[in-house]
Design a protein around this motif. Sequence first.
Motif, PDB file in Angstrom:
ATOM      1  N   VAL A 142       0.836  -1.185   0.000  1.00  0.00           N
ATOM      2  CA  VAL A 142       0.000   0.000   0.000  1.00  0.00           C
ATOM      3  C   VAL A 142       0.881   1.249   0.000  1.00  0.00           C
ATOM      4  CG1 VAL A 142      -1.687   1.327   1.324  1.00  0.00           C
ATOM      5  CG2 VAL A 142      -1.969  -1.125   1.113  1.00  0.00           C
ATOM      6  N   LYS A 143       1.936   1.232   0.805  1.00  0.00           N
ATOM      7  CA  LYS A 143       2.810   2.401   0.895  1.00  0.00           C
ATOM      8  C   LYS A 143       3.441   2.729  -0.459  1.00  0.00           C
ATOM      9  CE  LYS A 143       6.758   4.303   3.336  1.00  0.00           C
ATOM     10  NZ  LYS A 143       7.761   4.108   4.379  1.00  0.00           N
ATOM     11  N   LYS A 161       1.379  -4.600  10.333  1.00  0.00           N
ATOM     12  CA  LYS A 161       0.975  -4.900  11.709  1.00  0.00           C
ATOM     13  C   LYS A 161      -0.540  -4.971  11.881  1.00  0.00           C
ATOM     14  CE  LYS A 161       5.135  -2.967  13.682  1.00  0.00           C
ATOM     15  NZ  LYS A 161       5.726  -1.929  14.495  1.00  0.00           N
ATOM     16  N   ARG A 162      -1.272  -4.778  10.781  1.00  0.00           N
ATOM     17  CA  ARG A 162      -2.735  -4.823  10.863  1.00  0.00           C
ATOM     18  C   ARG A 162      -3.279  -5.668   9.727  1.00  0.00           C
ATOM     19  NH1 ARG A 162      -7.355  -2.876   8.940  1.00  0.00           N
ATOM     20  NH2 ARG A 162      -9.009  -2.182  10.319  1.00  0.00           N
ATOM     21  N   PHE A 163      -4.199  -6.553  10.060  1.00  0.00           N
ATOM     22  CA  PHE A 163      -4.885  -7.396   9.095  1.00  0.00           C
ATOM     23  C   PHE A 163      -5.845  -6.533   8.283  1.00  0.00           C
ATOM     24  CE2 PHE A 163      -8.541 -10.062   8.014  1.00  0.00           C
ATOM     25  CZ  PHE A 163      -7.905 -11.089   7.327  1.00  0.00           C
ATOM     26  N   VAL A 164      -5.982  -6.840   6.999  1.00  0.00           N
ATOM     27  CA  VAL A 164      -6.904  -6.120   6.117  1.00  0.00           C
ATOM     28  C   VAL A 164      -7.986  -7.092   5.677  1.00  0.00           C
ATOM     29  CG1 VAL A 164      -7.149  -4.848   3.958  1.00  0.00           C
ATOM     30  CG2 VAL A 164      -5.063  -4.605   5.307  1.00  0.00           C
ATOM     31  N   THR A 165      -9.252  -6.726   5.909  1.00  0.00           N
ATOM     32  CA  THR A 165     -10.354  -7.585   5.502  1.00  0.00           C
ATOM     33  C   THR A 165     -10.576  -7.466   3.992  1.00  0.00           C
ATOM     34  OG1 THR A 165     -12.073  -5.909   5.755  1.00  0.00           O
ATOM     35  CG2 THR A 165     -11.492  -7.193   7.722  1.00  0.00           C
ATOM     36  N   ASP A 166     -11.354  -8.383   3.451  1.00  0.00           N
ATOM     37  CA  ASP A 166     -11.651  -8.344   2.025  1.00  0.00           C
ATOM     38  C   ASP A 166     -12.409  -7.075   1.641  1.00  0.00           C
ATOM     39  OD1 ASP A 166     -13.863  -9.255   3.454  1.00  0.00           O
ATOM     40  OD2 ASP A 166     -14.514 -10.637   1.889  1.00  0.00           O
ATOM     41  N   ILE A 167     -13.300  -6.633   2.494  1.00  0.00           N
ATOM     42  CA  ILE A 167     -14.061  -5.406   2.218  1.00  0.00           C
ATOM     43  C   ILE A 167     -13.127  -4.203   2.212  1.00  0.00           C
ATOM     44  CG2 ILE A 167     -15.853  -3.872   3.129  1.00  0.00           C
ATOM     45  CD1 ILE A 167     -17.198  -6.479   4.226  1.00  0.00           C
ATOM     46  N   ASP A 178     -14.059   3.370   7.535  1.00  0.00           N
ATOM     47  CA  ASP A 178     -13.664   4.158   8.705  1.00  0.00           C
ATOM     48  C   ASP A 178     -12.295   3.728   9.228  1.00  0.00           C
ATOM     49  OD1 ASP A 178     -13.823   6.025  10.712  1.00  0.00           O
ATOM     50  OD2 ASP A 178     -15.003   4.753  12.038  1.00  0.00           O
ATOM     51  N   LEU A 179     -11.245   4.219   8.569  1.00  0.00           N
ATOM     52  CA  LEU A 179      -9.867   3.984   9.007  1.00  0.00           C
ATOM     53  C   LEU A 179      -9.220   5.331   9.263  1.00  0.00           C
ATOM     54  CD1 LEU A 179      -8.537   1.278   6.504  1.00  0.00           C
ATOM     55  CD2 LEU A 179      -9.340   0.935   8.824  1.00  0.00           C
ATOM     56  N   ASP A 180      -8.407   5.406  10.307  1.00  0.00           N
ATOM     57  CA  ASP A 180      -7.678   6.643  10.574  1.00  0.00           C
ATOM     58  C   ASP A 180      -6.220   6.499  10.143  1.00  0.00           C
ATOM     59  OD1 ASP A 180      -6.498   5.074  12.540  1.00  0.00           O
ATOM     60  OD2 ASP A 180      -7.348   6.184  14.222  1.00  0.00           O
ATOM     61  N   LYS A 181      -5.445   7.560  10.324  1.00  0.00           N
ATOM     62  CA  LYS A 181      -4.041   7.565   9.912  1.00  0.00           C
ATOM     63  C   LYS A 181      -3.269   6.440  10.591  1.00  0.00           C
ATOM     64  CE  LYS A 181       0.230  10.063  10.604  1.00  0.00           C
ATOM     65  NZ  LYS A 181       0.840   9.021  11.418  1.00  0.00           N
ATOM     66  N   ILE A 240      -1.310  -0.834   8.634  1.00  0.00           N
ATOM     67  CA  ILE A 240      -1.473  -1.647   7.420  1.00  0.00           C
ATOM     68  C   ILE A 240      -0.181  -1.614   6.612  1.00  0.00           C
ATOM     69  CG2 ILE A 240      -2.634  -1.742   5.167  1.00  0.00           C
ATOM     70  CD1 ILE A 240      -5.199  -0.775   6.682  1.00  0.00           C
ATOM     71  N   GLU A 241       0.374  -0.421   6.431  1.00  0.00           N
ATOM     72  CA  GLU A 241       1.594  -0.278   5.628  1.00  0.00           C
ATOM     73  C   GLU A 241       2.787  -0.992   6.255  1.00  0.00           C
ATOM     74  OE1 GLU A 241       0.682   3.865   3.231  1.00  0.00           O
ATOM     75  OE2 GLU A 241       2.228   3.888   4.773  1.00  0.00           O
TER      76      GLU A 241
END
Length: 65
Positions: A1-2, A40-46, A27-30, A36-37
């Motif tokens: 993503v980065k 350290k965070r899982f990303v759902t399909d949506i 609804d994601l914040d900085k 995510i970049e």
Amino acid sequence: VKEIRERLPEKTSQRKLADMLQMEGLDLDKNAVQRIESGKRFVTDIELKVIAKVLGVSYQELLDN
């Protein structure tokens, strides 16, 4: 993503990306974008669908990176 975010024609910070995602109803914040970049965070399909749309890439390109 980065990598993709940094290649966008207009300078796009993590905060700006978070704002763009919120405009699409995600609804994601900085801080979430930062996690995510860094992997350290899982990303759902949506979430993946909305992130791909906002970045103007396919799901596959996000998954391959």
